[in-house]
Design an enzyme around this catalytic site. Structure first.
Site, PDB file in Angstrom:
ATOM      1  N   ARG A 225      44.714  39.264  45.512  1.00  0.00           N
ATOM      2  CA  ARG A 225      43.578  39.412  44.614  1.00  0.00           C
ATOM      3  C   ARG A 225      44.135  39.677  43.216  1.00  0.00           C
ATOM      4  O   ARG A 225      44.869  40.642  42.999  1.00  0.00           O
ATOM      5  CB  ARG A 225      42.702  40.580  45.036  1.00  0.00           C
ATOM      6  CG  ARG A 225      41.498  40.757  44.118  1.00  0.00           C
ATOM      7  CD  ARG A 225      41.033  42.179  44.056  1.00  0.00           C
ATOM      8  NE  ARG A 225      39.878  42.318  43.158  1.00  0.00           N
ATOM      9  CZ  ARG A 225      39.477  43.466  42.652  1.00  0.00           C
ATOM     10  NH1 ARG A 225      40.116  44.583  42.948  1.00  0.00           N
ATOM     11  NH2 ARG A 225      38.436  43.515  41.850  1.00  0.00           N
TER      12      ARG A 225
ATOM     13  N   ASN B  14      45.688  43.546  47.920  1.00  0.00           N
ATOM     14  CA  ASN B  14      44.892  43.935  46.749  1.00  0.00           C
ATOM     15  C   ASN B  14      45.551  45.182  46.178  1.00  0.00           C
ATOM     16  O   ASN B  14      45.349  46.289  46.677  1.00  0.00           O
ATOM     17  CB  ASN B  14      43.441  44.209  47.161  1.00  0.00           C
ATOM     18  CG  ASN B  14      42.556  44.617  45.993  1.00  0.00           C
ATOM     19  OD1 ASN B  14      43.026  44.784  44.865  1.00  0.00           O
ATOM     20  ND2 ASN B  14      41.278  44.799  46.270  1.00  0.00           N
TER      21      ASN B  14
ATOM     22  N   ARG C  96      30.226  53.840  35.659  1.00  0.00           N
ATOM     23  CA  ARG C  96      30.255  53.004  34.458  1.00  0.00           C
ATOM     24  C   ARG C  96      28.850  52.901  33.878  1.00  0.00           C
ATOM     25  O   ARG C  96      27.868  52.797  34.616  1.00  0.00           O
ATOM     26  CB  ARG C  96      30.778  51.606  34.760  1.00  0.00           C
ATOM     27  CG  ARG C  96      32.221  51.565  35.218  1.00  0.00           C
ATOM     28  CD  ARG C  96      32.638  50.122  35.481  1.00  0.00           C
ATOM     29  NE  ARG C  96      33.904  50.062  36.196  1.00  0.00           N
ATOM     30  CZ  ARG C  96      34.207  49.144  37.115  1.00  0.00           C
ATOM     31  NH1 ARG C  96      33.333  48.212  37.432  1.00  0.00           N
ATOM     32  NH2 ARG C  96      35.371  49.159  37.724  1.00  0.00           N
TER      33      ARG C  96
ATOM     34  N   HIS D 299      34.032  40.206  40.138  1.00  0.00           N
ATOM     35  CA  HIS D 299      33.490  40.137  41.499  1.00  0.00           C
ATOM     36  C   HIS D 299      33.264  38.684  41.938  1.00  0.00           C
ATOM     37  O   HIS D 299      32.484  38.416  42.843  1.00  0.00           O
ATOM     38  CB  HIS D 299      32.153  40.896  41.621  1.00  0.00           C
ATOM     39  CG  HIS D 299      32.258  42.371  41.492  1.00  0.00           C
ATOM     40  ND1 HIS D 299      31.230  43.141  41.011  1.00  0.00           N
ATOM     41  CD2 HIS D 299      33.259  43.231  41.788  1.00  0.00           C
ATOM     42  CE1 HIS D 299      31.576  44.409  40.993  1.00  0.00           C
ATOM     43  NE2 HIS D 299      32.817  44.486  41.468  1.00  0.00           N
TER      44      HIS D 299
ATOM     45  N   GLU E 286      35.552  39.700  50.848  1.00  0.00           N
ATOM     46  CA  GLU E 286      36.433  39.103  49.859  1.00  0.00           C
ATOM     47  C   GLU E 286      37.793  38.754  50.450  1.00  0.00           C
ATOM     48  O   GLU E 286      38.389  37.733  50.104  1.00  0.00           O
ATOM     49  CB  GLU E 286      36.592  40.045  48.670  1.00  0.00           C
ATOM     50  CG  GLU E 286      35.287  40.302  47.935  1.00  0.00           C
ATOM     51  CD  GLU E 286      35.388  41.423  46.920  1.00  0.00           C
ATOM     52  OE1 GLU E 286      35.824  41.140  45.793  1.00  0.00           O
ATOM     53  OE2 GLU E 286      35.020  42.559  47.263  1.00  0.00           O
TER      54      GLU E 286
END
Length: 418
Positions: free
Chosen positions: A97, A7, A249, A186, A393
């Site tokens: 990823r 990743n 965010r 996601h 993940e």
């Protein structure tokens, strides 16, 4: 099969070496042999490495590019004192990823030149993510020549959304010209968590009537409505900025607000982007931190702004849960995942308070006891069951990579993931 999962971020590289195959994936016995992080690539980097059954490693050294970071990761995996494999030849495939696959990639795929061009075509939609994802791929390709490399996209799970869910109320020509639509992110986490939730309920993976809501709550947050294993709607949009309140965010925002602020504060587009992505959310409201743990501690100590930030976070999540129950026409189960979802019992409780009319209830003792572990937190006999499901993940990326490579070796066209 031993699969290296990478990743690659703009200045970081997360890596894991996992061991998986069809039997172990079905039984849930596949495992991570080692994991690590190279942080602050481009300067003096910090390397953290955790091998299974061996002492962890923490080192600092100058690492100026991703290829050097991948090489350092491979060196650790094979180092005699802390390695978990004898040499690089034991690695059979690499899974990557990839954040954005646009509308082109609806499932995980082996990477070839055409796929690479497709990933690069999405650079303008994910300028902070796809370019370093590609740098990680190129580094692995050079350092592990001949190994199959697989792309697993954050966006692909959400490509089953209907048009009424993914289109925005802007002139349709902007969708046709520039791909302006909801993509969602996601997806790897939501797919993993929904599959675990399906198994915990004892329902078939292809049950078309199964209605689930999965909440991935970390520094980035998103929620997804899933029916029959397919994403029907999700909170993140064209970028990961939309939706729930997050660590730094803003989440959902009247677009006129940012135009107003840009005029009043004389902000450039880059400054406005930084405001919304790095200085808003929990951090912006509290003025204290983007870390939910610190905010809950500060709230308990009487900090009103910390309480306000947590209240807004939980209120936004509650609204989305209720909306998605409507999208699904009811709900069979809901899962909390991610650092906040897996560990913050207070957030789980506050987010579901008032949703009892929808069948969503918590057992207080179960909820308090569930911390970072897979557990049901709804009371016995609940009509809509609630679980904590730690996400993984990297494991899902490894499983997809194994499945695709096994299909390629057998001469089959790789199938879409279950």
């Amino acid at each position: 099969m031993k699969v290296l999962v990478l990743n690659s971020g703009s200045s970081s590289l997360k890596f894991q070496l996992l061991e998986t195959d069809a039997a172990s994936a079905a039984a849930g016995t596949d495992r991570a042999l080692a994991k690590g992080l190279v942080d602050n690539i481009g300067s003096t980097a910090v390397v953290r490495y955790e091998p299974l059954g061996k002492p962890p490693v923490r080192e600092s050294s100058e690492i100026l590019e991703h290829k050097i970071a991948v090489a350092r990761s491979l060196d650790l995996l094979t180092r005699p004192d802390v390695g978990v494999i004898r040499d690089r030849s034991e690695i059979e495939a690499v899974g990557h990823r990839i954040v954005h696959g646009g509308e082109q990639f609806k499932t995980s795929v082996p990477i070839d030149d055409e796929v690479l061009r497709g990933i690069e075509d999405c650079f303008d939609m994910a300028p902070l993510h796809n370019p370093p994802n590609v740098r990680g791929y190129r580094a692995a390709r050079d350092l592990l020549p001949g190994l199959p490399q697989v792309a697993v996209f954050d966006t692909s799970f959400h490509q089953t959304m209907p048009a009424e869910a993914f289109l925005y109320g802007v002139p349709h020509v902007l969708y046709q010209r520039h791909g302006i639509r909801r993509y969602g992110f996601h997806g790897t986490s939501h797919r993993y968590v929904s599959a675990r939730l399906t198994a915990l309920l004892g329902r078939p993976a292809d049950d078309p009537d199964l209605r689930l809501i999965t909440c991935h709550l970390g520094n980035g947050c998103s929620i997804t409505a899933i029916q029959g294993g397919r994403s029907l709607d999700t909170s993140m949009g064209f970028t990961p900025l939309e939706g729930l309140l997050m660590g730094s965010r803003s989440g959902d925002l009247d677009p006129a607000i940012i135009l107003h602020i840009m005029g009043k504060e004389e902000l450039s587009t880059l400054e406005a982007s930084a405001l919304l992505n790095k200085h808003s959310g929990l951090l912006g409201i509290s003025g204290l931190s983007n870390d939910m743990r610190k905010l809950l501690e500060a709230e308990a100590a009487g900090n009103d702004r910390a309480k306000l930030a947590v209240d807004v976070f939980c209120y936004r999540l509650k609204k989305y849960i209720a909306a998605y129950v409507g999208v699904l026409g009811g709900i069979d189960a809901l899962a909390f995942a991610g650092g906040i979802g897996e560990n913050a019992a207070a957030v789980r409780a506050r987010s579901l308070l008032g949703l009892e009319v929808m069948g969503l209830r918590l057992d207080e003792a179960r909820n308090r006891a569930a911390r970072g572990v897979e557990a049901e937190i709804s009371p016995e006999g609940a009509t809509a069951r609630v679980f904590v499901v730690p996400t993984d993940e990297e494991l899902l990326i490894a499983r997809d990579t194994y499945r695709i490579v096994a299909d390629l070796r057998s001469g089959k066209k790789p199938e879409a993931p279950a």
